[in-house]
Design a protein around this motif. Sequence first.
Motif, PDB file in Angstrom:
ATOM      1  N   SER A 156      -1.456  14.224 -15.453  1.00 53.66           N
ATOM      2  CA  SER A 156      -0.361  14.083 -15.121  1.00 53.66           C
ATOM      3  C   SER A 156       0.200  15.197 -14.451  1.00 53.66           C
ATOM      4  O   SER A 156      -0.194  16.749 -14.151  1.00 53.66           O
ATOM      5  N   GLY A 157       0.594  14.689 -13.124  1.00 53.72           N
ATOM      6  CA  GLY A 157       1.457  15.432 -12.195  1.00 53.72           C
ATOM      7  C   GLY A 157       3.179  16.091 -12.523  1.00 53.72           C
ATOM      8  O   GLY A 157       3.295  15.640 -13.064  1.00 53.72           O
ATOM      9  N   SER A 172       0.468  20.972 -24.164  1.00 57.08           N
ATOM     10  CA  SER A 172       0.362  20.281 -22.697  1.00 57.08           C
ATOM     11  C   SER A 172       0.094  19.058 -22.018  1.00 57.08           C
ATOM     12  O   SER A 172      -0.368  17.998 -23.448  1.00 57.08           O
ATOM     13  N   LEU A 190      -0.186  22.160 -12.170  1.00 57.11           N
ATOM     14  CA  LEU A 190       0.780  21.352 -11.699  1.00 57.11           C
ATOM     15  C   LEU A 190      -0.045  21.962 -10.070  1.00 57.11           C
ATOM     16  O   LEU A 190      -0.179  23.419  -9.879  1.00 57.11           O
ATOM     17  N   LYS A 196       2.113   9.014 -12.334  1.00 59.00           N
ATOM     18  CA  LYS A 196       0.985   9.783 -12.671  1.00 59.00           C
ATOM     19  C   LYS A 196       1.517  10.844 -11.595  1.00 59.00           C
ATOM     20  O   LYS A 196       0.714  10.631 -11.128  1.00 59.00           O
ATOM     21  N   GLY A 197       1.530  11.965 -12.073  1.00 62.67           N
ATOM     22  CA  GLY A 197       1.916  13.154 -11.027  1.00 62.67           C
ATOM     23  C   GLY A 197       1.313  13.032  -9.519  1.00 62.67           C
ATOM     24  O   GLY A 197       2.515  11.893  -8.687  1.00 62.67           O
ATOM     25  N   PRO A 209       3.253  19.143 -17.586  1.00 62.57           N
ATOM     26  CA  PRO A 209       1.611  18.704 -17.218  1.00 62.57           C
ATOM     27  C   PRO A 209       0.828  20.009 -17.485  1.00 62.57           C
ATOM     28  O   PRO A 209       1.786  20.989 -16.926  1.00 62.57           O
TER      29      PRO A 209
END
Length: 693
Positions: free
Chosen positions: A38-39, A34, A60, A253-254, A57
């Motif tokens: 973060s996305g 993992s 989510l 980042k996500g 990630p």
Amino acid sequence: MLQAAEKAQELYEIKGVLTKFMRMLFPLEFRIDSLANSGPMLPFHYPLLPGEMIYLPERLEPFGTQGDAYIYYFVTTAHLAARHDFGTFKLKLADIEGFEDRGETGVEAIDSFVASFDDPGLAGALMRLAEGARIDAELARRYRGLAPRIANLNRTLLARLHPSSLSTMLVRAALGIANTDDGIDQPFARVASQHFSPMRSQGADVMTSVNQVSALYKWLQDLIRQAREAGEGDPLSDEEAERMRNDLIKGMKGSEAQAGEGEEGEQGDGGDGETNQDVQMDASGKQSKGGKGRALSPEELRKLIEQGAEIKPSQGDGSADGDGMYLTQLTGKQLSELEQMREQLGEIGSVTGQGRLMIARGRQDSYYAYDEWDYVLGEYRRNWCRLREITLAGDDGGFFENTLARYSEMLPAIRRNFQRIRPASYRMVRGLEDGEEIDFDRTIEARVARLMGETPDSRVYKARKKEARDVATLFLLDMSASTDEPIHREPRKHTDDDDADDWMKAWQRRPQTAQRPRRIIDVNKEALVIMAQALEEIGDSYAIMGFSGHGRDNVEFYVIKEFDQELSEEVKGRVGAVEPKRSTRMGAAIRHVREKFKDVSSRAKHVILLSDGFPQDFDYGHDRRSNAYGIQDTMVALKELELAGVLPFCITVDKTGHDYLRQMCQSSRYLVIEDIASLPRQLPKIYEQVIRW
């Protein structure tokens, strides 16, 4: 009727399914881990990692349409695994013009190629983008069921970015996805698409990406140069050009604000003063209505910008005379975005982990500058720590020999045990043209391809093949002052002539010289002696280092044994010379471990950290009474190490170690030794269990 809200997708819930999915598609045995904080993001943002570990990630939130979070895991997993199967890491540097005498291969070849550019950050971003385009196209061709999911997911993620941002236009060109607002007709997007087209062609390989990256880099650098030259003394100044450039590889980042995202008004041009309406042009890139558009000279451009004009170039018919604006030149606002793309195309998470060697006049004054993670600010403190390598002067070798004598009864059993794991292991390899068994999954795929009129893949066999051990392990020893503590006070041994009632014998007995009690550092050194002897039997590559220091400007990294050094008398003497020093600034030391692995080509890379407490230093954080800053920085440093393909394992002899180690790493990545004295016997067993190859 109200529908239940879609819940977040957790990685751990589908980790097993993803693993089986990869085994079905690819011959290598990948592992999934993992990635915190973060996305969802496009696969090219993930760094090019040579190991067989895939980072995703850990959680989510729902995005796009229903089920996109679930599909994201499968598509991204397939893309990252395909890097290995589709030849990203088969690059040979000698195949590139100008590098004929070089021997680097794989990720080392990629790193060397990227480092040869004046702007390695830009070149690295383009290399990942080019490979991302190639792999997506090859995945869609080989696995038809994945093709619509790849395309839909790419469109969903691209929709999160501002459509007129140049980084978005560049990514669209790479993936072959046209902008619904005719953006693909813009000169920049059209030329970019021409550069990326060869990567999406059947038969493209990593050398195709290398060649196109060189062409892309030259084209973008020419545009950046034009932006700087055109902007001297006006809104397109060199300072702004530098800001533009630095934003081209900004990490994403996500679900946070993506580079290039923004409100509609943020992309509009604004300016004070009157705008000359007669010279405004259509921004779509098409010819102006009535054919009245004309090429502008640099001097006319300068005057118009000074007046606040909104300059939007259009595509000419090629008949213009003079030094006008051509196909590859952009609007003033787009020029101001050009170098911002540099950071927008950055690697996931913006983690560095790389030191910068600062050379001073005196060799002893040279140092490595490392970033440090400040969890309060939520960002890195750039070049915050200064780390210096120190080579220990050895003792006479007495400690090493005395340790071997002390554990002489145990050593033969350890040698026998390690000799049993020395022979080559067997691993199932799929996708072979000839093998022991038929791979039914690939056979079905070949049959389907034949029925569809395509040329089937002949690699439909699998076999168990021998694989020699290819392991490199670095033992990192905490040499802080606290390791000077004795492990326990040994009582005086009872002898036969002891008689509590005979005070005359006690008075006549000669006083014995008090021996120094065994300290934590001594037990750690003994464990390293045992491990060195065991690893000499099995043949694994290993290094021994230590760390301490005092303050962020004085981080000390002690070199005891390098990977390429033999277990010589000099090295044995250095082990014996290890002594407690000062503080425990773990983050910088762990980041320097990556530097030590830079020239190590082993497939499996590990670091085993031996410590006796949590990270601490007098200036390690905002509050000296709190250890939260040091723990958070060490946690990020360990994650950086994993992203570099080096798996860490932490061992502590601190009985309270669970309190902070569970914050620094996963429970499977650390061990608390209750009985300190047992470490020399425990360490070989731990090595067997945690070192994967």
